[in-house]
Design an enzyme around this catalytic site. Structure first.
Site, mmCIF file in Angstrom:
data_model
loop_
_atom_site.group_PDB
_atom_site.id
_atom_site.type_symbol
_atom_site.label_atom_id
_atom_site.label_comp_id
_atom_site.label_asym_id
_atom_site.label_seq_id
_atom_site.Cartn_x
_atom_site.Cartn_y
_atom_site.Cartn_z
ATOM 1 N N ASP A 83 0.866 -1.167 0.000
ATOM 2 C CA ASP A 83 0.000 0.000 0.000
ATOM 3 C C ASP A 83 0.912 1.228 0.000
ATOM 4 O O ASP A 83 2.091 1.119 0.344
ATOM 5 C CB ASP A 83 -0.887 -0.016 1.251
ATOM 6 C CG ASP A 83 -1.698 1.252 1.394
ATOM 7 O OD1 ASP A 83 -2.307 1.680 0.401
ATOM 8 O OD2 ASP A 83 -1.715 1.818 2.503
ATOM 9 N N ASP B 119 -1.891 -0.876 6.126
ATOM 10 C CA ASP B 119 -2.123 -0.416 7.494
ATOM 11 C C ASP B 119 -3.525 0.120 7.738
ATOM 12 O O ASP B 119 -3.876 0.404 8.883
ATOM 13 C CB ASP B 119 -1.116 0.690 7.840
ATOM 14 C CG ASP B 119 -1.362 1.966 7.045
ATOM 15 O OD1 ASP B 119 -1.800 1.852 5.882
ATOM 16 O OD2 ASP B 119 -1.120 3.053 7.582
ATOM 17 N N ASP C 168 -7.290 -1.435 3.387
ATOM 18 C CA ASP C 168 -6.392 -2.521 2.979
ATOM 19 C C ASP C 168 -6.866 -3.886 3.478
ATOM 20 O O ASP C 168 -6.342 -4.916 3.044
ATOM 21 C CB ASP C 168 -4.977 -2.265 3.527
ATOM 22 C CG ASP C 168 -4.379 -0.976 3.001
ATOM 23 O OD1 ASP C 168 -4.571 -0.694 1.809
ATOM 24 O OD2 ASP C 168 -3.733 -0.254 3.779
#
Length: 647
Positions: free
Chosen positions: A279, A515, A519
């Site tokens: 990410d 995080d 996600d």
């Protein structure tokens, strides 16, 4: 006893040179060796769970409870058991003392050693408002704290629970050992019976000379000794211990280094990762974005009113970009010398929006009460250009959200946005009542270790990709800086799952590291989900690995530790199989015709016990594991950290 009486009564039937043979030492020695082996095995296995014992010892037995008066001054102090602490209690932490529970600092400051939780050896400065973790050590100063989590809700308790669950889990490779063990025992019993009859029938048929039978033995006893030795020397225990002991040690080593592994299944899959998807926000970047530039467009609304409206909308979101806009509004008001209303926690208060529609990957649409907005503007000594009798429809997000709302961005604005995005910044468009009011350019600096971690992973043969909800220009700019070429930009949380599935078609195992809440679906869809401990609770719950430190170097350690643990399991299996393949034929007398060396049952018992102990000791060698250094060249690639090259 019966043997002694029998030989005494029948002694006249034997030759004068005959000497009776007893087996008193065999039974005693066999039992002694087996018991000693079990004791050594149990002791060694106990050492594999030392990590949990050490974690449980971190919490102090007592704490200093502080009672405050109305002015917030200390009125009374008393020492209590940590089990009596309640949420909201104010506690005093002395220098050198362990922090009794999770909480936030309410007064004073100090450096706290969090190495036993996060693996970070450098003490962390804690000031008023900073969170502290129960079980960590206050190094120098004295401070007061407010308990926010107690008992099983604390970070330490959750870590212990997670490690225990991981150590009790079975890795898929264990199923092969269980299957082998289920066939192993009956096969050994059959081999033992075959061995007995082979020696007995061969002796009866005169295939080997009668002199091979020791004095004091008969053919039946001679053959039975070989059969018993086969049963005793065979060791299915070594096969059964090969996997669980290594997993217990591996997960314990990970926990002491700030890497929490949730189970043997994840550990086995992690060592086969061939592609790792990152990410962007909060993972490759620091996660503390700030507004670095603005483009004001609204013909009648002032810059200050636009900032207040944008902050009103974003105050309902926990996204890092939302927090950046709220912080920017506070800075605008402060720079203009305007008063700011505060909530009970001392934070700048904005009006609460209504009908909030958070669209992950796109932005936020909501309604702001006209009267509430007018009241808020008066509190900031600002005059509103909007009618207080009408509700205000506000949209804030990316280009896709504006297109969805039927709003077009002017060419000059688009050129400005592209210029900012090519610098790795995120352009957030803000619209009021169907009119584009402005654009915020938000920058989130890269983590200093990001590019080096990507280089190291690529040197390990792992392909790195990035999936971000940000636009293509911003995502590709960040990708170029860290060395990632496979960029998936402008994807929603659901589309991130599609990215993972697409990569899984071409790769053996795909990992995902993130995080945020957005996600979580991708973390679940990936073969191995890795969450940063600084992320949301949902992301941590969805992941297979949790990195307690907000440091990407721990990603390398997580994969390397998984590979080291699986390698140790393979060594254990090889040793267990080699032991049985060598010792069972020896016990069956395979070398007796040429060497006349026989493996007595008591020796077979000792060998069997030592084989189990040796497998456990082999697993304990994982305690000597050293986390990889990014400064070590890998496969001819120099991956020395860039932030160390200047020293």
């Amino acid at each position: 006893l019966l043997s002694v009486i029998y030989h005494a009564l029948q002694s006249h039937q034997y030759r004068k040179d005959y000497e009776a043979t007893d087996f008193f030492e065999t039974g005693a020695t066999l039992i002694t060796f087996i018991c000693l082996g079990k004791y050594l095995e149990t002791s060694a296995k106990a050492k594999t769970s030392n990590a949990i014992s050490k974690l449980m010892q971190l919490t102090p037995d007592t704490a200093i409870l502080v009672e405050l008066d109305k002015d917030g001054k200390v009125r009374e102090e008393q020492e209590i058991l940590t089990t009596l602490i309640h949420t909201g209690d104010h506690l005093k932490v002395l220098p050198g003392a362990k922090i009794p529970t999770d909480g936030t600092v309410t007064g004073g400051s100090s450096y706290v050693d969090e190495s036993m939780i996060t693996g970070e050896s450098i003490p962390v400065l804690k000031c008023e408002g900073d969170p502290v973790i129960g079980g960590t050590v206050n190094k120098a100063g004295l401070f007061h704290m407010k308990a926010t989590k107690i008992g099983s809700d604390t970070a330490l308790a959750q870590i212990i629970k997670m490690v225990e669950r991981a150590q009790m889990s079975k890795a898929p490779v264990q199923r092969y050992a269980d299957r082998i063990s289920s066939y192993f025992v009956p096969i050994v019993v059959i081999l033992s019976i075959v061995t007995f009859f082979a020696w007995y029938i061969s002796g009866s048929c005169g295939i080997y000379p009668s002199q091979w039978v020791p004095q004091g033995h008969n053919l039946f006893l001679f053959s039975l000794t070989f059969g018993i030795s086969v049963v005793v020397v065979a060791c299915p225990c070594a096969l059964g211990l090969a996997t669980p002991t290594a997993i217990m040690v591996g997960t314990g080593v990970g926990a002491t280094n700030g890497v929490l592994i949730k189970g043997g299944d994840a550990l086995e899959k992690a060592c086969h990762i061939s592609c790792l998807v990152f990410d962007k926000t909060g993972t490759l970047t620091v996660g503390l974005p700030t507004v670095v530039n603005t483009f004001h467009l609204h013909p009648s609304l002032s810059k200050e009113e636009c900032a207040v409206l944008a902050a009103t909308v974003e105050s309902s979101s926990e996204h890092p970009l939302a927090k950046a806009i709220v912080k920017h509004a506070c800075e605008v008001l402060s720079e203009s010398g305007l008063p700011m209303s505060e909530d009970p926690d001392g934070q700048t208060a904005f009006q609460t929006p209504e009908d909030v529609d958070i669209q992950p990957g796109f932005g936020i649409i909501c309604r702001v009460s006209g009267s509430s907005h007018a009241q808020s503007m008066r509190a900031h000594n600002l005059a509103s250009e909007l009618r207080s009798t009408q509700d205000i429809r506000v949209c804030i997000g990316n280009r896709k959200l504006m297109q969805q709302e039927g709003l077009s961005v002017a060419e000059s604005t688009d050129i400005w946005m592209k210029s900012e995005e090519e610098q790795g910044r995120t352009a957030v468009v803000f619209a009021v009542d169907g009119t584009v009011a402005g654009v915020f350019a938000i920058a989130d600096p890269l983590k200093p270790e990001a590019s080096d971690v990507v280089s190291y992973l690529q040197g390990m043969g792992i392909t790195c990709a990035m999936a971000s909800g940000d636009n293509w220009r911003t995502a590709s700019a960040i990708g170029r800086q860290v060395g990632i070429l496979d960029i998936h930009a402008g994807v929603s949380p659901g589309e991130k799952v599609d990215v993972i599935k697409e990569l899984q078609r071409d790769n053996v195992s795909v990992g995902m590291i993130g995080d945020g809440v957005n996600d979580s679906p991708a973390l679940v869809a990936a073969d191995v989900g890795i969450a940063l401990g600084s992320g949301t609770d949902i992301a941590v719950e969805a992941a297979d690995y949790v990195l307690m430190r907000d440091n990407l170097e721990d990603v390398v350690m997580a994969i390397d530790l998984s590979q080291a643990t699986m390698q140790r399991i393979k060594y254990n299996y090889v040793w267990a199989m080699v032991y049985n393949l060598i010792c069972i034929p020896l016990a069956a007398g395979a070398l007796y015709p040429s060497t006349h060396v026989q493996l007595p049952p008591w020796v077979a018992g000792g060998a069997m016990a030592l084989s189990s102990v040796s497998v456990v000791v082999s697993s304990l060698l994982l305690h000597s594991y050293k986390r990889p250094s990014l400064g070590i060249p890998l496969r001819g690639i120099n991956v020395a950290p860039s932030y160390l090259k200047n020293f």
